[in-house]
Design an enzyme around this catalytic site. Structure first.
Site, mmCIF file in Angstrom:
data_model
loop_
_atom_site.group_PDB
_atom_site.id
_atom_site.type_symbol
_atom_site.label_atom_id
_atom_site.label_comp_id
_atom_site.label_asym_id
_atom_site.label_seq_id
_atom_site.Cartn_x
_atom_site.Cartn_y
_atom_site.Cartn_z
ATOM 1 C CG ASP A 49 3.377 16.959 62.961
ATOM 2 O OD1 ASP A 49 3.423 16.113 61.787
ATOM 3 O OD2 ASP A 49 3.879 17.813 63.162
HETATM 4 C C1 GLC Z 1 2.751 17.595 68.681
HETATM 5 C C2 GLC Z 1 2.149 18.857 68.782
HETATM 6 C C3 GLC Z 1 1.878 19.348 66.982
HETATM 7 C C4 GLC Z 1 3.335 19.086 66.367
HETATM 8 C C5 GLC Z 1 4.086 17.925 66.782
HETATM 9 C C6 GLC Z 1 5.202 18.064 65.942
HETATM 10 O O1 GLC Z 1 2.104 16.524 68.159
HETATM 11 O O2 GLC Z 1 0.909 18.827 69.157
HETATM 12 O O3 GLC Z 1 1.805 20.697 67.062
HETATM 13 O O4 GLC Z 1 3.159 19.457 65.001
HETATM 14 O O5 GLC Z 1 4.201 17.614 68.093
HETATM 15 O O6 GLC Z 1 6.390 17.004 66.526
HETATM 16 C C1 GLC Z 2 3.167 22.291 64.116
HETATM 17 C C2 GLC Z 2 4.194 21.702 63.331
HETATM 18 C C3 GLC Z 2 3.870 21.428 61.892
HETATM 19 C C4 GLC Z 2 2.234 21.021 61.772
HETATM 20 C C5 GLC Z 2 1.294 21.657 62.723
HETATM 21 C C6 GLC Z 2 0.114 21.117 62.687
HETATM 22 O O1 GLC Z 2 3.152 23.707 63.971
HETATM 23 O O2 GLC Z 2 5.375 22.316 63.489
HETATM 24 O O3 GLC Z 2 4.562 20.705 61.157
HETATM 25 O O4 GLC Z 2 2.140 21.077 60.401
HETATM 26 O O5 GLC Z 2 1.974 21.796 63.986
HETATM 27 O O6 GLC Z 2 -0.072 19.616 63.437
#
Ligand code: GLC
Ligand code: GLC
Length: 815
Positions: free
Chosen positions: A489
């Site tokens: 993300d």
């Molecule tokens: C933030 C977190 C990430 C997560 C994302 C979801 O970027 O660091 O882990 O997946 O939010 O919205």
């Molecule tokens: C968090 C989010 C997931 C994402 C991950 C890596 O776990 O929930 O959707 O893939 O972060 O960013």
């Protein structure tokens, strides 16, 4: 250092001190009513949606930490004078030193036992199956040789249902609080006279000497939870909340003879009434349903029956996959805790934990499709329903809302779509479901796009659009465009955010036509064989052929523009720069593409899978698991986005993401190196980290999303336990690739790749209603696997699906 121990027979973790490095929590509830409960009785309850139906109040980010919950205050009195301070069976909030303490977190149930001055309080808690209520049973035992008189104050604080509003809108909320009192029932009826059709209540079956429902009367103007005025005085104000903050507290006064035990139950319930049945008298809420629940638990046998029913529920679920390897840590993770976490994660998505505040995200499209993979063998009906809901939020072009709301089942417009990996997870989720169930009819069901019933198509058509969404959105190197981000993300290659008030995920991303993801390309190659098979079985040979060719082209594109010499690149950025290359000053190598590349066996003819895995071992592995990238970004990179925003070693900037370590494990297992697969797993599996709990800090029975990486000052410290795709992926790696029992479209593959220290294993797997009892003789774990079923040799490693109700005895000789 440990703070407790596993009790595998009881399927519990026994916490031996309230002073754990962090609140160690559990979840009660497996249907619609959920409670979070810490080892000191902290936490809160909600009905279905932690944001819109929050029943009790909790203060995140408060000091001291974890300072609200369901509390029982106990104090001994003699001749009208208190004997010592008040105490709680779970230590908090009074924090009076206990003579003994124990917290047992089990499957959907928690037991707290505290003892002070020869009074022993045992509190068992659960959300019974079929009920929308949390029930606590207190048994107080006088273990001394003299009679004791005690006063007990129960306590919960109501939340005004909408948790976000409750946190913020004081000008209104401090005027709206209303309760009704009926006997020992304290009914929280705020807003019931207007639009709500529901109320929460707190009740006890014990005879009460008094009660309170106004917080200030109970706590006192300058009191706090540690020292409420009512407890101090040994009294109750019999207060009826009117505005301000409604709470519920009962006062019970008991005298216990030497050796005597007394018992009381406390029920926190949620009741919904149809419009026509809202009132029992003008202005008096209809409590009929609540009284029926109370009657069930007023009877001690009612509580015991609920406790047993819950135990039977879990025994049944967990019996579908269980394994005995002689490695007790492996067995307890596989048989109890990993599966339990998969269920909790499926139920709660990423909504409510001690790191997710329950007011933020809805259900993630990719998250839930992945959760499915670890959950589908346990409750396939529920998986089907969720897949249907997820697919219903898909856009007609195959793209997807990144998240949807559980109550409305609508896509979440604030965050929108364009996370270009999302569509492929639907293909993988549905394939996982089909392999488990053989329910091919599911593919012909009509499913709307974007929740618009006028625009619906078969689920198979949804999969087509998912798959083709990738090829419809390709970049200059013939690799998929990343959009806002892919699985990571925080890899925001079209974001270019300079405004601290922006959210990386939602801010004005440009509609970039350059930035490409090697991961999505590998996911495409990985998903393609299943998709092709699905097309063939649906009679669409042309699409099957087109898809095979697209996958072959994709692999070529990866070989040409996605390989960096010793490992897979991660991406191409918007201006054509490499991401995850030896040429980059930081972020030279990422885990995702090494893991997925090896899983998909991209470039197998060139030996790329093993090279990629070797590079991961060399650059990413640490004693606490493999970091997501290395070296961590030291500076903020405008062209990379959030990934470079975290301090080095945390989260996506070089933390150990326990979610994608299993991709390395599966890659290792699939490419013939089972001991390496196991070694990765052992580093992050909580049961193996129990001995370093003082460093790890999170619960030793569930995975955490992240462990601080080697680039941080707190390497080895975990955060964000419970709600993470880590649960599902580790269970997939462990059960399907290491233990090696893997559903396929037509049967169950048995191909154990156990670590070499496990010489013999037995396991039970229920698959499509048939039972497989499997004995493994692990002579050489990289060797050939020879199977026999009911004494007859099997050709290959796939056991055909046996008739439901039958039992098959299988022998697997490895090596
Ligand atoms: C933030 C977190 C990430 C997560 C994302 C979801 O970027 O660091 O882990 O997946 O939010 O919205
Ligand atoms: C968090 C989010 C997931 C994402 C991950 C890596 O776990 O929930 O959707 O893939 O972060 O960013």
């Amino acid at each position: 250092m440990r703070f407790g121990r596993f009790d595998d027979a009881a399927r519990e973790y026994v916490i031996e001190t309230p002073r754990t490095p962090h609140p160690w929590i559990n979840y009660l509830g497996a249907e619609s009513f959920f409670s979070l409960v810490s080892n000191t009785a902290g936490g809160y309850s909600f009905y279905r949606d932690a944001r819109l139906r929050r029943l009790t109040r909790y203060r995140y980010n408060d000091v001291p930490q974890d300072a609200n919950g369901r509390y029982l205050y106990i104090r001994e009195w003699k001749d009208g004078v208190p004997v010592g301070p008040a105490w709680n069976p779970g230590w908090k909030p009074t924090k009076t030193e206990l003579d003994s303490y124990e917290c047992r977190h089990g499957l959907g149930r928690t037991t707290l036992r505290g003892e002070k001055n020869a009074l022993r309080a045992t509190v068992r808690m659960l959300v019974p199956l079929g009920e929308t209520a949390e029930v606590q049973e207190l048994v107080l035992e006088n273990r001394s040789s003299a009679a004791k008189t005690v006063k007990i104050h129960s306590f919960v604080e109501f939340c005004l249902y909408n948790a976000l509003d409750d946190f913020t809108n004081f000008q209104r909320n401090l005027n709206t609080g209303q309760v009704e009192i009926e006997g020992a029932g304290i009914y929280h009826v705020t807003e019931y006279r207007e639009r709500r059709d529901h109320f929460a209540w707190f009740w006890t079956d014990a005879a009460i000497a008094g009660f309170d429902s106004d917080r200030e009367t109970f706590i006192g103007r300058d009191g706090d939870y540690a020292c409420p005025l009512a407890v101090e005085k040994g009294a109750s104000g019999n207060s009826v909340a009117d505005g301000w903050s409604p709470v519920a507290s009962h006062r019970i006064e008991w005298t216990l003879a030497p050796g005597e035990k007394k018992r009381a139950v406390f029920v926190l319930g949620y009741t919904e009434n149809a419009a026509a049945r809202k009132w029992e008298k003008p202005g008096v809420a209809n409590k009929e349903k609540a009284r029926a629940v109370q009657a069930r638990f007023a009877d001690p046998a009612g509580f015991d029956a609920a406790w047993k029913a819950l135990e039977a529920f879990w025994t049944d679920k967990l019996s579908r996959f269980s394994v005995q390897t002689g490695d007790e840590k492996l067995d307890r993770m596989a048989n109890i805790w990993n599966q339990y976490q998969c269920v909790v994660t499926y139920n709660l998505a990423r909504s409510a934990s001690f790191f997710e505040s329950g007011i933020g995200r809805g259900i993630g499209f990719r998250d839930t499709c992945q959760d499915m993979l670890g959950f589908v063998h346990l409750m396939p009906e529920k998986a089907r329903e969720r897949l249907f809901d997820v697919a219903s939020t898909q856009f007609p072009d195959g793209g997807a809302y990144h998240q949807f709301q559980p109550l409305t089942k609508r896509g979440n417009a604030d965050i929108g779509g364009n996370f270009n990996d999302d569509p492929l997870w639907l293909v993988m989720g549905v394939a996982g479901y089909l392999k488990e169930t053989g329910d091919w009819a599911f593919l012909t069901e009509s499913v709307p796009f974007d929740n618009d019933p006028k625009n619906a198509a078969t689920l198979f058509e949804h999969l087509k659009r998912s798959f083709n969404h990738v090829t419809d959105n390709m970049g200059p190197h013939g690799l998929p465009l990343i959009g806002r981000a892919d699985w990571n993300d925080c890899l925001n290659l079209n974001c270019f955010s300079t405004d601290p008030n922006d959210s990386f995920q939602t801010s004005g991303n440009k509609d970039g036509r350059n930035a490409e993801s090697v991961l999505i390309a590998q996911m495409f190659v990985y998903a393609a064989p299943d998709y092709v098979e699905i097309c063939k079985r649906m009679g669409d040979g042309a699409e099957a052929e087109r898809a095979s060719k697209a996958a072959a082209d994709m692999e070529k594109a990866i070989l040409k523009s996605g390989w960096d010499g010793e490992w897979f690149l991660r991406a191409w950025d918007d201006r054509g720069g490499k991401v995850g290359s030896k040429d980059c000053p930081d972020g030279k190598i990422f885990i995702e593409t090494q893991g997925f590349g090896a899983m998909a066996r991209v470039g197998a003819a060139e030996g790329y899978p093993l090279k990629a895995l070797d590079a991961a071992a060399k650059h990413l592995d640490t004693p606490h698991g493999a970091v997501i990238l290395d070296p961590p970004y030291q500076e903020y990179h405008l062209e990379l986005g959030e990934v470079s925003s975290y301090p080095p070693g945390y989260k996506e900037n070089g933390g150990i993401f326990c979610h994608n370590n299993p991709w390395l494990m599966i890659g290792e297992a699939r490419n013939g190196r089972p001991d390496r697969a196991f070694a990765y797993w052992k580093k992050i599996a909580p049961a193996y980290r129990e001995e370093i709990s003082e460093l790890h800090r999170m619960e030793p029975y569930v995975y955490a999303q992240m462990i601080a990486g080697k680039g941080s000052a707190r390497h080895g410290e975990a955060k964000n336990s419970w709600l993470t795709g880590t649960a599902a992926w580790n269970f997939v790696a462990l059960s399907q690739w290491i233990v090696g029992v893997r559903p396929e479209f037509d049967g169950l593959r048995v191909e154990p790749r156990l670590p070499s220290h496990v010489k013999k294993a037995t396991l039970r797997r229920v698959y499509r209603g048939a039972e497989y009892l499997i004995e493994v003789d692990n002579r050489n774990n990289t060797g050939e696997v020879r199977l026999s079923a009911d004494g007859a040799a099997v050709d290959g490693c796939v056991l055909p699906a046996a008739p439901a109700g039958s039992s098959v005895r299988v022998k697997a000789v490895v090596g």
